[in-house]
Design an enzyme around this catalytic site. Structure first.
Site, PDB file in Angstrom:
ATOM      1  N   LYS A  52       0.821  -1.212   0.000  1.00  0.00           N
ATOM      2  CA  LYS A  52       0.000   0.000   0.000  1.00  0.00           C
ATOM      3  C   LYS A  52       0.854   1.260   0.000  1.00  0.00           C
ATOM      4  O   LYS A  52       0.443   2.306  -0.518  1.00  0.00           O
ATOM      5  CB  LYS A  52      -0.955  -0.006   1.206  1.00  0.00           C
ATOM      6  CG  LYS A  52      -1.880  -1.217   1.252  1.00  0.00           C
ATOM      7  CD  LYS A  52      -2.531  -1.496  -0.095  1.00  0.00           C
ATOM      8  CE  LYS A  52      -3.188  -2.859  -0.145  1.00  0.00           C
ATOM      9  NZ  LYS A  52      -2.247  -3.995  -0.201  1.00  0.00           N
ATOM     10  N   GLY A 181      -3.386 -12.198 -10.715  1.00  0.00           N
ATOM     11  CA  GLY A 181      -4.175 -12.229  -9.489  1.00  0.00           C
ATOM     12  C   GLY A 181      -4.074 -10.904  -8.764  1.00  0.00           C
ATOM     13  O   GLY A 181      -3.628  -9.886  -9.315  1.00  0.00           O
ATOM     14  N   VAL A 182      -4.455 -10.904  -7.507  1.00  0.00           N
ATOM     15  CA  VAL A 182      -4.481  -9.670  -6.720  1.00  0.00           C
ATOM     16  C   VAL A 182      -3.096  -9.036  -6.643  1.00  0.00           C
ATOM     17  O   VAL A 182      -2.916  -7.843  -6.922  1.00  0.00           O
ATOM     18  CB  VAL A 182      -5.032  -9.953  -5.307  1.00  0.00           C
ATOM     19  CG1 VAL A 182      -4.865  -8.731  -4.415  1.00  0.00           C
ATOM     20  CG2 VAL A 182      -6.507 -10.349  -5.383  1.00  0.00           C
ATOM     21  N   ILE A 183      -2.081  -9.819  -6.264  1.00  0.00           N
ATOM     22  CA  ILE A 183      -0.739  -9.265  -6.084  1.00  0.00           C
ATOM     23  C   ILE A 183      -0.186  -8.758  -7.408  1.00  0.00           C
ATOM     24  O   ILE A 183       0.377  -7.658  -7.496  1.00  0.00           O
ATOM     25  CB  ILE A 183       0.192 -10.320  -5.464  1.00  0.00           C
ATOM     26  CG1 ILE A 183      -0.273 -10.680  -4.058  1.00  0.00           C
ATOM     27  CG2 ILE A 183       1.633  -9.811  -5.425  1.00  0.00           C
ATOM     28  CD1 ILE A 183       0.487 -11.833  -3.436  1.00  0.00           C
ATOM     29  N   GLY A 184      -0.347  -9.538  -8.476  1.00  0.00           N
ATOM     30  CA  GLY A 184       0.182  -9.144  -9.772  1.00  0.00           C
ATOM     31  C   GLY A 184      -0.416  -7.852 -10.282  1.00  0.00           C
ATOM     32  O   GLY A 184       0.306  -6.975 -10.789  1.00  0.00           O
ATOM     33  N   LEU A 185      -1.730  -7.693 -10.147  1.00  0.00           N
ATOM     34  CA  LEU A 185      -2.377  -6.481 -10.654  1.00  0.00           C
ATOM     35  C   LEU A 185      -2.080  -5.272  -9.784  1.00  0.00           C
ATOM     36  O   LEU A 185      -1.865  -4.163 -10.296  1.00  0.00           O
ATOM     37  CB  LEU A 185      -3.888  -6.705 -10.764  1.00  0.00           C
ATOM     38  CG  LEU A 185      -4.327  -7.688 -11.855  1.00  0.00           C
ATOM     39  CD1 LEU A 185      -5.847  -7.799 -11.894  1.00  0.00           C
ATOM     40  CD2 LEU A 185      -3.792  -7.272 -13.232  1.00  0.00           C
ATOM     41  N   GLY A 269       0.988 -17.553  -7.184  1.00  0.00           N
ATOM     42  CA  GLY A 269       0.377 -18.239  -6.054  1.00  0.00           C
ATOM     43  C   GLY A 269       1.360 -18.475  -4.921  1.00  0.00           C
ATOM     44  O   GLY A 269       2.548 -18.133  -4.999  1.00  0.00           O
ATOM     45  N   ASP A 311      -2.591 -18.568   6.744  1.00  0.00           N
ATOM     46  CA  ASP A 311      -2.191 -18.871   5.370  1.00  0.00           C
ATOM     47  C   ASP A 311      -1.743 -20.315   5.196  1.00  0.00           C
ATOM     48  O   ASP A 311      -1.755 -20.824   4.077  1.00  0.00           O
ATOM     49  CB  ASP A 311      -1.057 -17.950   4.941  1.00  0.00           C
ATOM     50  CG  ASP A 311      -1.524 -16.518   4.713  1.00  0.00           C
ATOM     51  OD1 ASP A 311      -2.682 -16.217   5.026  1.00  0.00           O
ATOM     52  OD2 ASP A 311      -0.716 -15.698   4.234  1.00  0.00           O
ATOM     53  N   HIS A 443     -26.145  12.826  -0.730  1.00  0.00           N
ATOM     54  CA  HIS A 443     -25.951  13.285  -2.103  1.00  0.00           C
ATOM     55  C   HIS A 443     -24.992  14.470  -2.105  1.00  0.00           C
ATOM     56  O   HIS A 443     -25.130  15.373  -1.271  1.00  0.00           O
ATOM     57  CB  HIS A 443     -27.284  13.719  -2.723  1.00  0.00           C
ATOM     58  CG  HIS A 443     -27.130  14.317  -4.095  1.00  0.00           C
ATOM     59  ND1 HIS A 443     -26.883  13.552  -5.218  1.00  0.00           N
ATOM     60  CD2 HIS A 443     -27.143  15.616  -4.507  1.00  0.00           C
ATOM     61  CE1 HIS A 443     -26.773  14.345  -6.268  1.00  0.00           C
ATOM     62  NE2 HIS A 443     -26.943  15.599  -5.872  1.00  0.00           N
TER      63      HIS A 443
END
EC number: 1.8.1.4
Length: 465
Positions: A52, A181-185, A269, A311, A443
């Protein structure tokens, strides 16, 4: 050889292990926490927090390059100083790790054993060279490590995993990311926005965790507009010449591509860290990956007083899930043979891209055909999204036909991480779509897009009657 007799031995001092230790101690069990590697969780060292930090730098660079449509002009070149970027990433990462290390070292010294544990038999562990632990119950919370397929192992230090990225002193010129996957993107997009030349090569057409074909296709286009993204590519060869990596891959349309890179970031993975445990010395039934077969509700390995958490069990590799599993495993280990099933929270998954990707509840692929209706909204013309020029996204919400209860959602869009929490809370409270629409919507906010999707679901429920 010193032998310690204990109620509960927890192997691994990560997020799951720490939760298991604290739960077992709170239950009154004598407990030891065993760790052979450095203290500090996967999240703090090489996962959630450093990624992050890199993404935050990428968002700053991206925002600086997109001010002109607002009439705000940044004259001159936007310069990304890779050394400064990585200096902050590592400095802040080290702060987060320091907090975790301090909390572990604050535990009683007699409860902490340093060394890798291996099983001598079902209840006897050897820790390092000089200590044995005979435990009434054991919690395995050894975490997982990135997996590097054989094709890339010959590349040496030019084939890296996400752990290695956060030790860079500077940003490279060109990187191939293997895996969508999540990490790659997340890392692929962040590096691209920091002016690294990035190619992402998926293998099975996936885009992060998405299973809804329409959302997946939309997300694929979003990433393809920003970087070279092949969601379905076949890497035929990977070779190294000096500090240059040569990749030959075939795209989905059959085109053969030869390209060179500074690094290949492999995000193919993860595998459970069980190799050091000498599980062959036990009577535990092991699965194809060498992990003890276990009950996903109680986390118990067969009928043994052994519990698998975090994990290491490969169910939901997320920090909050690891903490919940560790707590349940610690409680069950302390109270064995009386074990209690784990009550999981509403499923929630977030990919910190821009726009964000999120999933809540039951995946589209797991919903029974004909059992639900879909409510949709495009964020391209959604008011607040367009005001902020963040108007890219598509959302599908799924509502059970019979009960009218919210069942799940998959989407890509602005503020996805925040909307995901609202939907997860609604799911955990078993709310119907009608009850959700009775909630207040301010709004103008992005959440009004969610309201549109829910209203569209109600309209389709009426059509289905």
């Amino acid at each position: 050889m010193k032998t310690i007799n204990i109620d509960v031995a927890v192997i691994g001092a990560g997020s799951a292990g720490l939760s298991a230790y604290r739960a077992a101690k709170a239950a009154g069990a004598s407990t030891v926490l065993i760790e052979g590697g450095p203290y500090g969780t996967t999240c703090a060292r090489v996962g959630c927090m450093p990624s992050k930090l890199l993404i935050a730098a990428a968002e700053a660079a991206h925002a600086a390059a997109r001010t002109a449509p607002f009439g705000v002009h940044v004259d001159g070149t936007i310069r990304v100083d890779g050394r400064e970027v990585m200096r902050r990433v590592k400095s802040e990462r080290d702060r987060f790790v320091g907090f975790v290390v301090d909390s572990v070292e604050a535990l009683p010294a007699e409860d902490r054993l340093i060394g890798y544990a291996k099983f001598i038999d079902d209840n006897l562990l050897q820790v390092g060279e000089h200590i044995r632990v005979r435990a009434r119950s054991v919690v395995i919370a050894t975490g997982s490590s990135p997996y590097v397929p054989p094709l890339y192992r010959t590349l040496g230090e030019r084939a890296i995993v996400n752990d290695d990225v956060f030790d860079w002193d500077d940003l490279p010129r060109k990187v191939a990311v293997i895996g969508a996957g999540v990490i790659g993107l997340e890392l692929g997009q962040a590096l691209a926005r920091l002016h690294v030349d990035v190619t992402v090569l998926g293998a099975r057409g996936r885009v992060g965790p998405l299973s809804d074909p329409a959302i997946r296709d939309y997300a694929q286009q979003v990433f393809s507009d920003e970087l070279r993204f092949e969601a379905r590519a076949e890497v035929e060869a990977a070779t190294r010449e000096g500090d240059v990596v040569h990749l030959r891959y075939r795209t989905s349309d059959g085109t053969l591509v030869d390209d060179t890179f500074d690094y290949v970031l492999v995000t193919a993975g993860r595998r459970a860290n069980v190799d050091r445990l000498a599980l062959g010395n036990t009577t535990f039934a092991l699965d194809a990956n060498g992990v003890p077969a276990y009950d996903p509700l109680t986390l118990q390995a067969g009928t043994h007083p052994v519990f698998i958490a975090g994990d290491a069990n490969g169910v939901l590799p997320l920090l909050h899930e690891a903490a919940d599993e560790g707590r349940a495993a610690g409680n069950n280990a302390a109270h064995y043979p009386f074990v209690t099933p784990l009550v999981r929270r509403a499923p929630i998954s977030v990919l910190f891209s821009d726009p964000g990707i999120a999933m809540v509840g039951t995946r589209h692929a797991d919903l029974a055909p004909g059992s639900f209706v879909t409510g949709d909204v495009s964020f391209e013309d959604q008011g607040r999204s367009r005001v902020m020029l963040r108007n890219r996204g598509l959302m599908h919400v799924y509502v059970d036909r019979m009960t009218r209860r919210f069942a799940g959602a998959e989407w890509i869009g602005p503020d996805a991480e925040h909307i995901a929490h609202l939907l997860a809370w609604a799911l955990q409270m078993n709310l119907t779509v009608d009850a959700m629409l009775e909630m207040p919507f301010y709004h103008p906010v992005v959440e009004e897009g969610l309201r549109t999707a829910l209203r569209n679901a109600v309209a389709r429920l009426k059509d289905a009657q």
